[in-house]
Write a protein that holds these residues in place. Sequence first.
Motif, PDB file in Angstrom:
ATOM      1  N   LYS A  56       0.682  -1.305  -0.119  1.00  0.00           N
ATOM      2  CA  LYS A  56      -0.056   0.085  -0.090  1.00  0.00           C
ATOM      3  C   LYS A  56       0.932   1.044   0.062  1.00  0.00           C
ATOM      4  CE  LYS A  56      -3.845   0.258   1.979  1.00  0.00           C
ATOM      5  NZ  LYS A  56      -4.996   0.220   2.811  1.00  0.00           N
ATOM      6  N   ILE A  58       0.874   5.572   0.721  1.00  0.00           N
ATOM      7  CA  ILE A  58       0.043   6.706   1.134  1.00  0.00           C
ATOM      8  C   ILE A  58       1.062   7.885   0.952  1.00  0.00           C
ATOM      9  CG2 ILE A  58      -0.815   7.649   3.218  1.00  0.00           C
ATOM     10  CD1 ILE A  58      -1.389   4.850   4.329  1.00  0.00           C
ATOM     11  N   SER A  60       1.264  11.957   1.562  1.00  0.00           N
ATOM     12  CA  SER A  60       0.785  12.634   2.759  1.00  0.00           C
ATOM     13  C   SER A  60       1.581  14.275   2.553  1.00  0.00           C
ATOM     14  CB  SER A  60       0.945  12.302   4.029  1.00  0.00           C
ATOM     15  OG  SER A  60       0.509  11.281   4.194  1.00  0.00           O
ATOM     16  N   ILE A  66      -3.208  12.837   4.972  1.00  0.00           N
ATOM     17  CA  ILE A  66      -3.246  11.893   3.722  1.00  0.00           C
ATOM     18  C   ILE A  66      -4.217  12.604   2.679  1.00  0.00           C
ATOM     19  CG2 ILE A  66      -3.918   9.854   2.957  1.00  0.00           C
ATOM     20  CD1 ILE A  66      -3.581   8.701   5.607  1.00  0.00           C
ATOM     21  N   GLU A  69      -4.439   7.465  -0.619  1.00  0.00           N
ATOM     22  CA  GLU A  69      -4.040   6.078  -0.086  1.00  0.00           C
ATOM     23  C   GLU A  69      -4.608   5.002  -0.879  1.00  0.00           C
ATOM     24  OE1 GLU A  69      -5.336   3.388   3.853  1.00  0.00           O
ATOM     25  OE2 GLU A  69      -5.481   5.192   3.965  1.00  0.00           O
ATOM     26  N   THR A  70      -3.556   4.236  -1.643  1.00  0.00           N
ATOM     27  CA  THR A  70      -3.959   3.554  -2.540  1.00  0.00           C
ATOM     28  C   THR A  70      -4.538   2.094  -1.988  1.00  0.00           C
ATOM     29  OG1 THR A  70      -1.910   1.926  -2.331  1.00  0.00           O
ATOM     30  CG2 THR A  70      -2.018   3.832  -4.138  1.00  0.00           C
ATOM     31  N   LYS A 113       4.698   7.096   1.695  1.00  0.00           N
ATOM     32  CA  LYS A 113       5.219   5.946   2.513  1.00  0.00           C
ATOM     33  C   LYS A 113       4.660   4.732   1.739  1.00  0.00           C
ATOM     34  CE  LYS A 113       4.628   8.654   6.811  1.00  0.00           C
ATOM     35  NZ  LYS A 113       4.155   8.614   8.157  1.00  0.00           N
ATOM     36  N   TYR A 115       4.070   0.695   2.506  1.00  0.00           N
ATOM     37  CA  TYR A 115       3.663  -0.424   3.519  1.00  0.00           C
ATOM     38  C   TYR A 115       3.757  -1.954   2.783  1.00  0.00           C
ATOM     39  CZ  TYR A 115       1.987   3.278   6.426  1.00  0.00           C
ATOM     40  OH  TYR A 115       1.933   4.440   7.418  1.00  0.00           O
ATOM     41  N   GLU A 123       9.976   5.395   3.639  1.00  0.00           N
ATOM     42  CA  GLU A 123       9.258   6.649   3.012  1.00  0.00           C
ATOM     43  C   GLU A 123      10.265   7.438   2.179  1.00  0.00           C
ATOM     44  OE1 GLU A 123       9.356   9.605   6.575  1.00  0.00           O
ATOM     45  OE2 GLU A 123       8.030   7.931   7.058  1.00  0.00           O
TER      46      GLU A 123
END
Length: 136
Positions: A56, A58, A60, A66, A69-70, A113, A115, A123
């Motif tokens: 994922k 994100i 920001s 945010i 966000e995918t 970022k 994940y 990041e």
Amino acid sequence: MPEGVKITNFSFCDHNNKHNLQINVLNSLETTNGKFSFSVLFSVIDFSPMVNHDIKLIFSDMDGEILIETDNISLEGTGQKGDSNEKGVITGATMAVDFLDVLFQGQGVYVMKIYFDEELINEFHIPVVYKERSEL
């Protein structure tokens, strides 16, 4: 962080150029109206190919708000033991993700970022600069 998993070759890129196999790497995002389309290219390496994984992203602003966000990006496992445990063999995937017409909240340093299986693994920061049309 999941053991051993790494992000390599990360780049912010101009969205318009990647379709003709030419990549324009960006050091900053420059906009005249607060909107900008861009892509990120990266590789994720050293993960088990036997099981499914999720990635994922994100994006920001400088205050942590945010902007995007995918959804989870799934990497399907093979269910079979591969050659990834052999010395010198790396398991990995290279990805390109497009972000279209992102509306920025002002100038500053923004952060992407990444994940892996719901854990932050890295990041990357990029400045966003507002310019007059004549400056672009």
